[in-house]
Scaffold this active site. Structure first.
Site, PDB file in Angstrom:
ATOM      1  N   TYR A  67       0.833  -1.203   0.000  1.00 48.23           N
ATOM      2  CA  TYR A  67       0.000   0.000   0.000  1.00 48.23           C
ATOM      3  C   TYR A  67       0.863   1.246   0.000  1.00 48.23           C
ATOM      4  O   TYR A  67       1.839   1.341   0.737  1.00 48.23           O
ATOM      5  CB  TYR A  67      -0.909   0.007   1.229  1.00 48.23           C
ATOM      6  CG  TYR A  67      -1.612   1.325   1.430  1.00 48.23           C
ATOM      7  CD1 TYR A  67      -2.684   1.681   0.627  1.00 48.23           C
ATOM      8  CD2 TYR A  67      -1.186   2.216   2.407  1.00 48.23           C
ATOM      9  CE1 TYR A  67      -3.322   2.902   0.791  1.00 48.23           C
ATOM     10  CE2 TYR A  67      -1.821   3.438   2.581  1.00 48.23           C
ATOM     11  CZ  TYR A  67      -2.886   3.773   1.770  1.00 48.23           C
ATOM     12  OH  TYR A  67      -3.517   4.968   1.931  1.00 48.23           O
ATOM     13  N   GLU A  68       0.493   2.190  -0.844  1.00 50.18           N
ATOM     14  CA  GLU A  68       1.089   3.518  -0.823  1.00 50.18           C
ATOM     15  C   GLU A  68      -0.049   4.502  -1.068  1.00 50.18           C
ATOM     16  O   GLU A  68      -0.789   4.365  -2.042  1.00 50.18           O
ATOM     17  CB  GLU A  68       2.151   3.667  -1.912  1.00 50.18           C
ATOM     18  CG  GLU A  68       2.822   5.027  -1.883  1.00 50.18           C
ATOM     19  CD  GLU A  68       3.954   5.160  -2.899  1.00 50.18           C
ATOM     20  OE1 GLU A  68       4.689   6.148  -2.798  1.00 50.18           O
ATOM     21  OE2 GLU A  68       4.089   4.295  -3.774  1.00 50.18           O
ATOM     22  N   PRO A  69      -0.216   5.486  -0.186  1.00 50.90           N
ATOM     23  CA  PRO A  69      -1.306   6.446  -0.380  1.00 50.90           C
ATOM     24  C   PRO A  69      -1.165   7.174  -1.716  1.00 50.90           C
ATOM     25  O   PRO A  69      -0.051   7.444  -2.169  1.00 50.90           O
ATOM     26  CB  PRO A  69      -1.134   7.427   0.776  1.00 50.90           C
ATOM     27  CG  PRO A  69      -0.247   6.748   1.762  1.00 50.90           C
ATOM     28  CD  PRO A  69       0.585   5.774   0.995  1.00 50.90           C
ATOM     29  N   VAL A  70      -2.294   7.497  -2.327  1.00 57.29           N
ATOM     30  CA  VAL A  70      -2.279   8.213  -3.603  1.00 57.29           C
ATOM     31  C   VAL A  70      -1.490   9.511  -3.479  1.00 57.29           C
ATOM     32  O   VAL A  70      -0.722   9.876  -4.368  1.00 57.29           O
ATOM     33  CB  VAL A  70      -3.728   8.488  -4.080  1.00 57.29           C
ATOM     34  CG1 VAL A  70      -3.735   9.378  -5.307  1.00 57.29           C
ATOM     35  CG2 VAL A  70      -4.447   7.186  -4.374  1.00 57.29           C
ATOM     36  N   ALA A 128       1.025  10.118  -1.832  1.00 55.62           N
ATOM     37  CA  ALA A 128       2.464   9.916  -1.654  1.00 55.62           C
ATOM     38  C   ALA A 128       3.169   9.475  -2.938  1.00 55.62           C
ATOM     39  O   ALA A 128       4.386   9.567  -3.034  1.00 55.62           O
ATOM     40  CB  ALA A 128       2.710   8.881  -0.562  1.00 55.62           C
TER      41      ALA A 128
END
EC number: 5.3.1.1
Length: 86
Positions: free
Chosen positions: A61-64, A66
């Site tokens: 997971y990587e926040p949008v 980021a």
């Protein structure tokens, strides 16, 4: 219900056959596939099957916000999303 091959038989005892859904990894016909469940075995257990190897999936997971920015999520933010995924 999407039970694993280890929990499926005990899980079915409380379900009506018409509502049972089985989720297990299936292999092709015949052959020795150590650790896999054959199609013939799956047909004996239930009416519905989720094919694939979902127990071997890794989720990253990587926040949008980021992506490509050089910013990173805090451990608390990552843990929150992890909890939602589980």
């Amino acid at each position: 219900m999407a039970a694993t091959s280890l929990t499926a038989p005990p899980s079915f005892s409380g379900l009506r056959a018409s509502r049972a859904v089985v989720a297990m990894a299936g292999t092709g016909k015949g052959g020795a596939f150590t650790g896999e469940i054959s199609v013939e075995q799956l047909k004996d257990i239930g009416r519905w099957v989720i094919l694939g190897h979902s127990e071997r999936i890794v989720v990253a997971y990587e926040p949008v916000w980021a992506i490509g920015t050089g910013k990173v999520a805090t451990p608390d933010q990552a843990q929150e999303v992890h909890g939602l995924c589980r």
